[in-house]
Motif scaffolding. Structure first.
Motif, mmCIF file in Angstrom:
data_model
loop_
_atom_site.group_PDB
_atom_site.id
_atom_site.type_symbol
_atom_site.label_atom_id
_atom_site.label_comp_id
_atom_site.label_asym_id
_atom_site.label_seq_id
_atom_site.Cartn_x
_atom_site.Cartn_y
_atom_site.Cartn_z
ATOM 1 N N SER A 93 30.772 31.989 40.497
ATOM 2 C CA SER A 93 32.001 32.055 40.859
ATOM 3 C C SER A 93 31.839 32.367 42.462
ATOM 4 O O SER A 93 31.087 32.778 43.130
ATOM 5 N N ARG B 272 39.797 39.548 29.651
ATOM 6 C CA ARG B 272 38.238 40.073 29.559
ATOM 7 C C ARG B 272 38.668 41.254 28.452
ATOM 8 O O ARG B 272 39.321 41.993 28.399
ATOM 9 N N ASP C 95 38.097 32.478 40.822
ATOM 10 C CA ASP C 95 37.134 33.391 41.454
ATOM 11 C C ASP C 95 37.302 34.656 40.655
ATOM 12 O O ASP C 95 37.961 35.527 40.770
ATOM 13 N N LEU C 96 36.036 34.951 39.973
ATOM 14 C CA LEU C 96 35.910 36.087 38.930
ATOM 15 C C LEU C 96 34.775 36.939 39.276
ATOM 16 O O LEU C 96 33.698 36.293 39.616
ATOM 17 N N ALA C 97 34.961 38.183 39.057
ATOM 18 C CA ALA C 97 33.784 39.136 39.090
ATOM 19 C C ALA C 97 32.864 38.693 38.062
ATOM 20 O O ALA C 97 33.239 38.151 37.038
ATOM 21 N N SER C 98 31.605 39.160 37.966
ATOM 22 C CA SER C 98 30.535 39.069 36.854
ATOM 23 C C SER C 98 31.174 39.512 35.745
ATOM 24 O O SER C 98 31.739 40.717 35.592
ATOM 25 N N TYR D 69 34.303 36.494 29.550
ATOM 26 C CA TYR D 69 35.670 36.245 29.804
ATOM 27 C C TYR D 69 36.210 35.212 28.864
ATOM 28 O O TYR D 69 35.444 34.434 28.226
ATOM 29 N N ARG E 14 27.453 35.758 38.656
ATOM 30 C CA ARG E 14 27.165 36.283 39.992
ATOM 31 C C ARG E 14 28.473 35.907 40.670
ATOM 32 O O ARG E 14 29.515 35.162 40.403
ATOM 33 N N LYS E 15 28.461 36.451 42.066
ATOM 34 C CA LYS E 15 29.622 35.883 43.025
ATOM 35 C C LYS E 15 28.769 35.287 43.925
ATOM 36 O O LYS E 15 27.778 35.680 44.666
#
Length: 247
Positions: free
Chosen positions: A158, A190, A210-213, A216, A241-242
């Motif tokens: 992401s 989520r 743009d999502l956190a680990s 989903y 990962r970001k």
């Protein structure tokens, strides 16, 4: 602009599927004037037009997709052909927005030419041929909304780009007075809890998420120009990962 499922040098059987991609502008059927919108054109074995003031001609080498389509089934004779996407306004006047020109090698008729098979002794070459044929196999007729570039259960970094397509309808901004058209909405959840929603009300066909680990569910809806749901598709994704932000 990009071909979402084709690349330079692909070997295909005819007819084959061609998907259109564009960022930064919305899709709108021809004849409907709206700023920063237009529709796709496919140039076949022909160069870019010399200027942007004249409308594109209608011909076998200048294919128009004035209903707001995001893809097409293309039939070409055997041999090498050049393809390029060109975006144009409501009056078919081209913007300075186009894809790189690519070459495709048409091997023969799909119903008369066997599909490529993977051979363990020549794995790389045969797998490549199989993949190219798989990516360009025409879909079954019908109505569907789908994500072009992400597979069911895929692991992603992401931020990531989501490319969207629809069959059986054209794309148009919300509130447009257009028949048989609509726009995309992305809903991310989520564990059943909504995380974010992106409404592409201006006729866009691509979006960056743009999502956190984590794991989903990505639901893609296609809404009519009046806001009523026409189609829906869901797929699970995993973000691992970001990416580091650029300074």
């Amino acid at each position: 602009m990009t071909f979402s499922n084709l690349a330079n040098g692909y070997a295909v059987r005819s007819p084959f599927w061609v998907e259109f991609g564009i960022q930064g502008m919305g899709v709108m059927p021809a004849g409907n004037k709206k700023e920063k919108t237009g529709h796709h054109h496919l140039l076949i074995d022909t160069p870019l037009p010399p200027g942007v003031s004249d409308p594109l001609p209608f011909s076998e080498t200048h294919r128009h997709f004035g209903k707001g389509q995001t893809g097409t089934v293309l039939e070409l004779p055997p041999g090498q052909h050049t393809l390029r996407l060109l975006f144009a306004d409501y009056a078919h006047r081209p913007y300075f927005v186009f894809s790189p020109e690519i070459k495709v090698n048409v091997g023969g008729k799909r119903d008369a030419t066997p599909a490529p098979q993977i051979n363990a002794a020549q794995f790389d070459a045969t797998c490549r041929a199989w993949y190219q044929d798989e990516m360009t196999t025409p879909p079954r007729p019908g109505k569907a909304v789908y994500v072009k570039n992400i597979r069911d259960g895929e692991v992603l970094g992401s931020p990531f780009l989501v490319k969207l397509g629809v069959m059986g309808f054209g794309v148009a901004p919300a509130g447009s007075v257009v028949k048989d058209a609509g726009y995309f909405v992305l809903n991310v959840s989520r564990n059943g809890i909504p995380v974010t929603s992106v409404s592409l009300k201006n006729g866009e066909t691509e979006a960056v998420l743009d999502l956190a680990s984590g794991d989903y569910d990505l639901a893609v809806e296609f809404l009519g120009v009046d806001g009523g749901r026409l189609l829906k598709e869901e797929l699970p994704i995993a973000v691992v990962r970001k990416s580091q932000k650029r300074r």
